[in-house]
Design a protein around this motif. Structure first.
Motif, PDB file in Angstrom:
ATOM      1  N   ALA A 154     -11.607  -7.678  -0.549  1.00 33.51           N
ATOM      2  CA  ALA A 154     -12.909  -7.017  -0.425  1.00 33.51           C
ATOM      3  C   ALA A 154     -12.804  -5.598   0.127  1.00 33.51           C
ATOM      4  O   ALA A 154     -13.610  -4.740  -0.219  1.00 33.51           O
ATOM      5  CB  ALA A 154     -13.842  -7.852   0.446  1.00 33.51           C
ATOM      6  N   ASP A 155     -11.810  -5.331   0.960  1.00 32.56           N
ATOM      7  CA  ASP A 155     -11.694  -4.012   1.596  1.00 32.56           C
ATOM      8  C   ASP A 155     -10.584  -3.148   1.010  1.00 32.56           C
ATOM      9  O   ASP A 155     -10.148  -2.192   1.637  1.00 32.56           O
ATOM     10  CB  ASP A 155     -11.451  -4.188   3.101  1.00 32.56           C
ATOM     11  CG  ASP A 155     -12.667  -4.766   3.800  1.00 32.56           C
ATOM     12  OD1 ASP A 155     -13.788  -4.534   3.313  1.00 32.56           O
ATOM     13  OD2 ASP A 155     -12.486  -5.446   4.820  1.00 32.56           O
ATOM     14  N   ARG A 156     -10.125  -3.487  -0.182  1.00 34.94           N
ATOM     15  CA  ARG A 156      -9.074  -2.662  -0.785  1.00 34.94           C
ATOM     16  C   ARG A 156      -9.352  -2.480  -2.268  1.00 34.94           C
ATOM     17  O   ARG A 156     -10.176  -3.171  -2.850  1.00 34.94           O
ATOM     18  CB  ARG A 156      -7.697  -3.279  -0.566  1.00 34.94           C
ATOM     19  CG  ARG A 156      -7.483  -4.586  -1.297  1.00 34.94           C
ATOM     20  CD  ARG A 156      -6.021  -5.011  -1.207  1.00 34.94           C
ATOM     21  NE  ARG A 156      -5.798  -6.281  -1.849  1.00 34.94           N
ATOM     22  CZ  ARG A 156      -5.594  -6.446  -3.155  1.00 34.94           C
ATOM     23  NH1 ARG A 156      -5.597  -5.412  -3.955  1.00 34.94           N
ATOM     24  NH2 ARG A 156      -5.398  -7.641  -3.663  1.00 34.94           N
ATOM     25  N   ASP A 157      -8.630  -1.553  -2.863  1.00 33.26           N
ATOM     26  CA  ASP A 157      -8.740  -1.319  -4.301  1.00 33.26           C
ATOM     27  C   ASP A 157      -8.141  -2.523  -5.021  1.00 33.26           C
ATOM     28  O   ASP A 157      -6.950  -2.808  -4.879  1.00 33.26           O
ATOM     29  CB  ASP A 157      -7.980  -0.044  -4.671  1.00 33.26           C
ATOM     30  CG  ASP A 157      -8.093   0.314  -6.141  1.00 33.26           C
ATOM     31  OD1 ASP A 157      -8.541  -0.536  -6.940  1.00 33.26           O
ATOM     32  OD2 ASP A 157      -7.734   1.450  -6.488  1.00 33.26           O
ATOM     33  N   PRO A 158      -8.935  -3.270  -5.780  1.00 34.45           N
ATOM     34  CA  PRO A 158      -8.433  -4.493  -6.404  1.00 34.45           C
ATOM     35  C   PRO A 158      -7.389  -4.254  -7.492  1.00 34.45           C
ATOM     36  O   PRO A 158      -6.694  -5.175  -7.892  1.00 34.45           O
ATOM     37  CB  PRO A 158      -9.692  -5.138  -6.989  1.00 34.45           C
ATOM     38  CG  PRO A 158     -10.636  -4.015  -7.185  1.00 34.45           C
ATOM     39  CD  PRO A 158     -10.334  -3.025  -6.094  1.00 34.45           C
ATOM     40  N   GLU A 163       2.030  -0.524  -3.035  1.00 37.51           N
ATOM     41  CA  GLU A 163       1.919   0.856  -2.598  1.00 37.51           C
ATOM     42  C   GLU A 163       3.096   1.148  -1.679  1.00 37.51           C
ATOM     43  O   GLU A 163       3.483   0.307  -0.863  1.00 37.51           O
ATOM     44  CB  GLU A 163       0.598   1.039  -1.850  1.00 37.51           C
ATOM     45  CG  GLU A 163       0.191   2.453  -1.654  1.00 37.51           C
ATOM     46  CD  GLU A 163      -1.237   2.562  -1.156  1.00 37.51           C
ATOM     47  OE1 GLU A 163      -1.640   3.677  -0.867  1.00 37.51           O
ATOM     48  OE2 GLU A 163      -1.931   1.545  -1.053  1.00 37.51           O
ATOM     49  N   SER A 164       3.665   2.321  -1.815  1.00 35.39           N
ATOM     50  CA  SER A 164       4.807   2.708  -0.999  1.00 35.39           C
ATOM     51  C   SER A 164       4.535   4.090  -0.422  1.00 35.39           C
ATOM     52  O   SER A 164       4.167   5.009  -1.146  1.00 35.39           O
ATOM     53  CB  SER A 164       6.072   2.724  -1.860  1.00 35.39           C
ATOM     54  OG  SER A 164       7.150   3.238  -1.131  1.00 35.39           O
ATOM     55  N   ASP A 166       6.615   6.664   1.576  1.00 30.02           N
ATOM     56  CA  ASP A 166       7.815   7.233   2.185  1.00 30.02           C
ATOM     57  C   ASP A 166       7.623   8.743   2.135  1.00 30.02           C
ATOM     58  O   ASP A 166       6.562   9.236   2.491  1.00 30.02           O
ATOM     59  CB  ASP A 166       9.074   6.800   1.424  1.00 30.02           C
ATOM     60  CG  ASP A 166       9.463   5.356   1.734  1.00 30.02           C
ATOM     61  OD1 ASP A 166       9.976   4.693   0.829  1.00 30.02           O
ATOM     62  OD2 ASP A 166       9.238   4.908   2.877  1.00 30.02           O
ATOM     63  N   ALA A 167       8.604   9.421   1.673  1.00 30.42           N
ATOM     64  CA  ALA A 167       8.458  10.866   1.513  1.00 30.42           C
ATOM     65  C   ALA A 167       7.459  11.182   0.404  1.00 30.42           C
ATOM     66  O   ALA A 167       6.766  12.189   0.444  1.00 30.42           O
ATOM     67  CB  ALA A 167       9.807  11.502   1.204  1.00 30.42           C
ATOM     68  N   ILE A 168       7.393  10.270  -0.576  1.00 30.64           N
ATOM     69  CA  ILE A 168       6.469  10.450  -1.698  1.00 30.64           C
ATOM     70  C   ILE A 168       5.619   9.191  -1.800  1.00 30.64           C
ATOM     71  O   ILE A 168       6.113   8.085  -1.705  1.00 30.64           O
ATOM     72  CB  ILE A 168       7.241  10.658  -3.014  1.00 30.64           C
ATOM     73  CG1 ILE A 168       8.156  11.872  -2.906  1.00 30.64           C
ATOM     74  CG2 ILE A 168       6.282  10.796  -4.181  1.00 30.64           C
ATOM     75  CD1 ILE A 168       9.070  12.022  -4.092  1.00 30.64           C
ATOM     76  N   SER A 169       4.361   9.365  -1.995  1.00 33.96           N
ATOM     77  CA  SER A 169       3.456   8.221  -2.122  1.00 33.96           C
ATOM     78  C   SER A 169       3.466   7.708  -3.560  1.00 33.96           C
ATOM     79  O   SER A 169       3.345   8.488  -4.498  1.00 33.96           O
ATOM     80  CB  SER A 169       2.040   8.643  -1.735  1.00 33.96           C
ATOM     81  OG  SER A 169       1.171   7.551  -1.873  1.00 33.96           O
ATOM     82  N   THR A 170       3.637   6.411  -3.739  1.00 32.89           N
ATOM     83  CA  THR A 170       3.585   5.804  -5.064  1.00 32.89           C
ATOM     84  C   THR A 170       2.699   4.566  -5.012  1.00 32.89           C
ATOM     85  O   THR A 170       2.559   3.932  -3.965  1.00 32.89           O
ATOM     86  CB  THR A 170       4.987   5.378  -5.563  1.00 32.89           C
ATOM     87  OG1 THR A 170       5.507   4.402  -4.673  1.00 32.89           O
ATOM     88  CG2 THR A 170       5.927   6.556  -5.660  1.00 32.89           C
ATOM     89  N   ALA A 171       2.127   4.243  -6.130  1.00 34.62           N
ATOM     90  CA  ALA A 171       1.305   3.035  -6.231  1.00 34.62           C
ATOM     91  C   ALA A 171       1.466   2.469  -7.630  1.00 34.62           C
ATOM     92  O   ALA A 171       1.583   3.213  -8.598  1.00 34.62           O
ATOM     93  CB  ALA A 171      -0.159   3.348  -5.954  1.00 34.62           C
TER      94      ALA A 171
END
Length: 196
Positions: A154-158, A163-164, A166-171
């Protein structure tokens, strides 16, 4: 053609109190949200399984194009058959036997199986579970797990699967299929799903 003659009033597979207990919620502060998730989960499960699980009385008209060994009723498990009318003749209960769990009706002649004729047959019967208390344990567990999944999501993107940061954000995103049912829920529902 199927006509509901006595409709169910309860369609949820689990009682709200059972949901609360399974999730470790001790008060009623989240009942409104939980009830919404329960309604949604019960509906999604019924649609996924292509079945109505609630106990209802129906009149099912079958027009057989050829002789058949068994009638395959649309609803099951069968509670009670009120009547079977074959070509405008009401059959005696000794003229058929029913596999209630599978919704199959075998025609009998002299206490021996015979074929159903290629005619109009109307079966009036009750089928389903007296919900929520009589739903099978696996069906209830699937509903509980799906409500938990809805609650936790309910409180997150379904659509986010992982999701990671580190130095670079990935999903990575969920590629939805099977009405977004988790694998554990799908496994529990496999035995209840109608093929057609």
């Amino acid at each position: 053609m199927l006509t509901v003659t006595t409709a169910a009033t309860k369609f949820n597979l689990v009682d709200l109190g059972v949901i609360r207990a399974a999730m470790g919620i001790v008060d009623q502060s989240e009942d409104e949200a939980l009830q919404g998730f329960l309604d949604r989960a019960s509906d999604v499960i019924a649609r996924h399984c292509r079945r109505v699980f609630a106990l209802e009385t129906v009149a099912e008209q079958l027009r057989l194009d050829k002789c058949r060994e068994e009638l395959i009723l649309a609803r099951y498990p069968v509670g009670e058959i009120a009547s079977i009318v074959e070509h405008d003749v009401i059959l005696a209960t000794s003229d058929y036997e029913t596999d209630k769990a599978k919704g199959l009706v075998t025609r009998l002649y002299g206490d021996r199986p015979c074929w159903w004729p290629a005619q109009k047959i109307v079966v009036t019967y009750s089928a389903g579970y007296d919900l929520p208390q009589d739903a099978p344990a696996a069906l209830q567990q699937a509903c509980i797990q799906l409500v938990k999944a809805y609650y936790m999501a309910a409180d997150r993107d379904p659509m986010v699967r992982s999701e990671s940061v580190d130095a670079i954000s990935t999903a990575s995103y969920f590629a939805g299929r099977d009405e977004h049912l988790p694998p554990d829920v799908l496994a529990l529902l496999k035995q209840f799903r109608k093929l057609k």
